[in-house]
Design a protein around this motif. Sequence first.
Motif, short mmCIF file in Angstrom:
data_model
loop_
_atom_site.label_atom_id
_atom_site.label_comp_id
_atom_site.label_asym_id
_atom_site.label_seq_id
_atom_site.Cartn_x
_atom_site.Cartn_y
_atom_site.Cartn_z
N PHE A 11 -15.96 79.21 2.88
CA PHE A 11 -16.83 79.25 4.07
C PHE A 11 -17.82 78.08 4.07
O PHE A 11 -18.06 77.45 3.04
CB PHE A 11 -17.58 80.59 4.09
N MET A 12 -18.37 77.81 5.24
CA MET A 12 -19.42 76.79 5.37
C MET A 12 -20.54 77.07 4.35
O MET A 12 -20.88 78.24 4.12
CB MET A 12 -20.04 76.86 6.78
N GLY A 13 -21.08 76.02 3.77
CA GLY A 13 -22.23 76.19 2.88
C GLY A 13 -21.90 76.74 1.51
O GLY A 13 -22.80 77.18 0.78
N GLY A 15 -20.48 74.86 -0.86
CA GLY A 15 -20.59 73.77 -1.85
C GLY A 15 -19.36 72.90 -2.00
O GLY A 15 -19.24 72.15 -2.97
N LYS A 16 -18.46 72.96 -1.02
CA LYS A 16 -17.19 72.22 -1.14
C LYS A 16 -17.41 70.71 -1.28
O LYS A 16 -16.82 70.06 -2.14
CB LYS A 16 -16.29 72.50 0.09
N THR A 17 -18.26 70.16 -0.42
CA THR A 17 -18.46 68.71 -0.44
C THR A 17 -19.23 68.28 -1.69
O THR A 17 -18.85 67.33 -2.37
CB THR A 17 -19.21 68.27 0.84
N PHE A 58 -10.37 70.17 17.95
CA PHE A 58 -10.75 69.94 16.56
C PHE A 58 -9.68 70.48 15.61
O PHE A 58 -9.28 69.81 14.65
CB PHE A 58 -12.11 70.60 16.28
N ARG A 59 -9.19 71.68 15.88
CA ARG A 59 -8.18 72.29 14.99
C ARG A 59 -6.90 71.45 14.98
O ARG A 59 -6.21 71.37 13.97
CB ARG A 59 -7.87 73.72 15.42
N LYS A 60 -6.58 70.84 16.12
CA LYS A 60 -5.38 70.00 16.20
C LYS A 60 -5.58 68.75 15.31
O LYS A 60 -4.67 68.38 14.56
CB LYS A 60 -5.14 69.59 17.67
N ALA A 78 -12.04 68.33 0.13
CA ALA A 78 -12.93 69.40 0.58
C ALA A 78 -12.55 69.69 2.03
O ALA A 78 -12.68 68.80 2.89
CB ALA A 78 -14.39 68.96 0.48
N THR A 79 -12.05 70.88 2.30
CA THR A 79 -11.63 71.19 3.67
C THR A 79 -12.81 71.71 4.48
O THR A 79 -13.76 72.26 3.92
CB THR A 79 -10.54 72.30 3.70
N GLY A 80 -12.74 71.57 5.80
CA GLY A 80 -13.65 72.32 6.66
C GLY A 80 -13.35 73.81 6.45
O GLY A 80 -12.21 74.17 6.10
N GLY A 81 -14.36 74.65 6.64
CA GLY A 81 -14.21 76.07 6.29
C GLY A 81 -13.14 76.81 7.07
O GLY A 81 -12.64 77.85 6.62
N GLY A 82 -12.75 76.28 8.23
CA GLY A 82 -11.76 77.00 9.04
C GLY A 82 -10.35 76.41 8.94
O GLY A 82 -9.42 76.94 9.54
N ARG A 120 -23.23 72.48 12.43
CA ARG A 120 -22.15 73.46 12.40
C ARG A 120 -22.11 74.24 13.72
O ARG A 120 -22.80 75.24 13.89
CB ARG A 120 -22.33 74.39 11.21
N PRO A 121 -21.26 73.75 14.63
CA PRO A 121 -21.26 74.32 15.98
C PRO A 121 -21.01 75.83 16.01
O PRO A 121 -21.55 76.52 16.88
CB PRO A 121 -20.13 73.56 16.69
N LEU A 122 -20.24 76.35 15.06
CA LEU A 122 -19.94 77.79 15.10
C LEU A 122 -21.17 78.64 14.77
O LEU A 122 -21.17 79.84 15.02
CB LEU A 122 -18.80 78.13 14.13
N GLN A 138 -14.16 88.44 9.40
CA GLN A 138 -12.89 88.06 10.07
C GLN A 138 -11.97 87.26 9.14
O GLN A 138 -10.76 87.35 9.22
CB GLN A 138 -13.18 87.17 11.28
N ARG A 139 -12.58 86.44 8.29
CA ARG A 139 -11.78 85.50 7.48
C ARG A 139 -11.48 86.00 6.08
O ARG A 139 -10.79 85.30 5.32
CB ARG A 139 -12.54 84.17 7.36
N SER A 140 -12.01 87.18 5.71
CA SER A 140 -11.95 87.57 4.29
C SER A 140 -10.51 87.61 3.78
O SER A 140 -10.24 87.14 2.67
CB SER A 140 -12.67 88.89 4.05
C1 S3P Z 1 -15.95 75.13 10.29
C2 S3P Z 1 -16.53 74.57 9.17
C3 S3P Z 1 -17.13 73.22 9.18
C4 S3P Z 1 -16.45 72.36 10.25
C5 S3P Z 1 -16.48 73.02 11.59
C6 S3P Z 1 -15.81 74.39 11.58
C7 S3P Z 1 -15.39 76.50 10.18
O1 S3P Z 1 -16.97 72.61 7.91
O2 S3P Z 1 -15.13 72.08 9.88
O3 S3P Z 1 -17.82 73.15 11.97
O4 S3P Z 1 -14.60 76.90 11.07
O5 S3P Z 1 -15.72 77.20 9.20
P1 S3P Z 1 -17.81 73.05 6.59
O6 S3P Z 1 -17.14 74.24 6.01
O7 S3P Z 1 -17.68 71.85 5.71
O8 S3P Z 1 -19.21 73.30 7.03
#
Ligand code: S3P
Length: 170
Positions: A11-13, A15-17, A58-60, A78-82, A120-122, A138-140
């Motif tokens: 998930f976001m935050g 520590g991936k990066t 973005f997902r595309k 390091a992937t984005g959280g989604g 983080r727009p979400l 939702q993501r667990s």
């Molecule tokens: C997202 C996480 C973000 C970024 C976007 C969507 C997500 O990355 O890809 O805002 O869906 O969890 P981080 O996990 O690096 O914050």
Amino acid sequence: MPQPNIILTGFMGTGKTTLGLLLAKRIDYEFIDTDAMIEGQIGQTITELFQKRGEAAFRKLESELVEKLAQKEGLVIATGGGLVLNPRNVALLRKTGKIICLTASPEEILVRVTKSPNVRPLLQEEDPQAKIIELLRQRSSVYQQFLQLSTSDLSPDKLVEEILRLTQSP
Ligand code: S3P
């Protein structure tokens, strides 16, 4: 010698990066942050992209990037959280190396994401804590398919060692 990739998700935050950078330095791998790569590619921030073209665009871009990264080795990604919500992305990345999911409590996540506001727009919500809890719920099941590592209790250096230990386990 093949150099399997190491993929950090979660998930976001979580520590991936931060940990990905340290890990890449430690083992002399190239570091890739998928969000940063997409931002560099389109010349916009993720927030602007969400606003102007929406989450689907973005997902595309994420999936197109995964296709390219899946051809390479010697990477810490390091992937984005989604990004792992798309099973095809997971299948492609799994072929190249181990995927480790970093975890943290909703409270810690809130503290960490609040340190970088508006990126983080979400989580641009009146009640970000509630949104974090909802998205985690939702993501667990998606996150649980990976090896888990809590980033709450250990120092960054210890966490890097732990990631290396996990990647070496069968
Ligand atoms: C997202 C996480 C973000 C970024 C976007 C969507 C997500 O990355 O890809 O805002 O869906 O969890 P981080 O996990 O690096 O914050």
